[in-house]
Motif scaffolding. Structure first.
Motif, PDB file in Angstrom:
ATOM      1  N   TYR A  94       0.830  -1.201   0.000  1.00 19.82           N
ATOM      2  CA  TYR A  94       0.000   0.000   0.000  1.00 19.82           C
ATOM      3  C   TYR A  94       0.868   1.255   0.000  1.00 19.82           C
ATOM      4  N   ARG A  95       0.208   2.391  -0.139  1.00 20.97           N
ATOM      5  CA  ARG A  95       0.856   3.690  -0.018  1.00 20.97           C
ATOM      6  C   ARG A  95      -0.085   4.588   0.773  1.00 20.97           C
ATOM      7  N   PRO A  96       0.406   5.303   1.765  1.00 20.87           N
ATOM      8  CA  PRO A  96      -0.469   6.108   2.631  1.00 20.87           C
ATOM      9  C   PRO A  96      -1.323   7.119   1.874  1.00 20.87           C
ATOM     10  N   THR A  97      -0.830   7.616   0.754  1.00 19.61           N
ATOM     11  CA  THR A  97      -1.565   8.641   0.013  1.00 19.61           C
ATOM     12  C   THR A  97      -2.582   8.064  -0.970  1.00 19.61           C
ATOM     13  N   THR A  98      -2.620   6.736  -1.097  1.00 21.27           N
ATOM     14  CA  THR A  98      -3.574   6.096  -2.007  1.00 21.27           C
ATOM     15  C   THR A  98      -4.796   5.650  -1.213  1.00 21.27           C
ATOM     16  N   LEU A  99      -5.893   6.364  -1.373  1.00 18.90           N
ATOM     17  CA  LEU A  99      -7.072   6.129  -0.544  1.00 18.90           C
ATOM     18  C   LEU A  99      -7.689   4.753  -0.766  1.00 18.90           C
ATOM     19  N   GLU A 102      -7.221   1.836   1.648  1.00 18.74           N
ATOM     20  CA  GLU A 102      -8.045   1.703   2.850  1.00 18.74           C
ATOM     21  C   GLU A 102      -9.202   0.729   2.629  1.00 18.74           C
ATOM     22  N   ASN A 124       4.274  -0.908   3.501  1.00 21.47           N
ATOM     23  CA  ASN A 124       4.329   0.377   2.812  1.00 21.47           C
ATOM     24  C   ASN A 124       5.295   0.268   1.637  1.00 21.47           C
ATOM     25  N   GLU A 126       6.538   2.388  -0.267  1.00 24.96           N
ATOM     26  CA  GLU A 126       7.573   3.419  -0.316  1.00 24.96           C
ATOM     27  C   GLU A 126       8.771   3.069   0.558  1.00 24.96           C
TER      28      GLU A 126
END
Length: 225
Positions: A94-99, A102, A124, A126
């Motif tokens: 995942y990536r924190p900025t990719t909604l 969630e 993550n 990244e």
């Protein structure tokens, strides 16, 4: 008219014969049960009890290894350390900025305690460039499905889940079952109904589920770290 009457009689005879065969089978099973003595019944009970005990012991062993929860791994090293001894695992890159990540989080958190035979984790992307490069993780979110220490398949985005954000937990559970990443208890040949977009259903549409070869996977994850 006569032919129709004869066909009707033939059909009735076939149905009668089928009913008689079924009745004979039921009678045979009932006779077998009636012939069981107390020792036979006790032996059956003991076999079932031992099977339940083995199942419980296996579940406790899985939980001791971290199964049953949906956890984030801090680094690539943790990935190799934690997943190395897992027969099956579902890894969410995942990536924190990719909604949309969630959405996977929500469903995986539900499935993890239900399928303790499989380890569910998130990573993550990244923070693990080497791993993403090695496994050709190019789209976020991606689920990496590991079976017997090898990358069995990938679920890239939501295309294989109906092609929209509102897919159900049941649909994801079925998809993981297709790859044998979990013990799926439903009918693997009949995916859950997708009320929003039935035409995009992986088995009903003319869309092939991407296999490991499509992604240069099926790699030995723990051979040359």
């Amino acid at each position: 008219m006569m032919n129709a009457h004869m066909q009707q009689q033939a059909l009735e005879q076939q149905l009668m014969h089928a009913a008689e065969v079924m009745e004979e089978q039921v009678d045979a099973e009932m006779k077998k049960m009636n012939e069981l003595d107390e020792d036979d019944i006790e032996a059956i009970r003991q076999r079932r009890l031992k099977a339940m005990q083995r199942s419980h012991a296996a579940k406790q062993e899985f939980i001791a290894k971290g199964h049953g929860g949906y956890d984030e791994l801090p680094s690539e090293k943790d990935f190799f350390d934690k997943i190395k001894d897992c027969k099956r695992a579902v890894v969410h890159f995942y990536r924190p900025t990719t909604l949309r990540c969630e959405i996977f989080d929500k469903h995986l958190a539900i499935l993890a305690p239900k399928h303790v035979e499989t380890r569910f984790v998130k990573l993550n992307a990244e923070k693990c460039p080497f791993l993403c490069e090695r496994l050709s993780i190019r789209v976020i979110p991606t689920l990496l499905l590991i079976v017997d220490g090898k990358t069995q398949e990938k679920v890239v985005g939501f295309d294989q889940l109906g092609g929209h954000d509102d897919f159900s937990t049941d649909m994801l559970e079925w998809r993981l079952g297709v790859s044998k990443a979990i013990n799926y208890r439903g009918d693997i040949n009949n995916p859950p109904e997708d009320k929003r977009a039935p035409a995009r259903n992986p088995l009903h549409a003319n869309r092939r589920i991407k296999q490991a070869d499509d992604f240069d996977t099926d790699e030995e994850l723990f051979g040359d770290e």
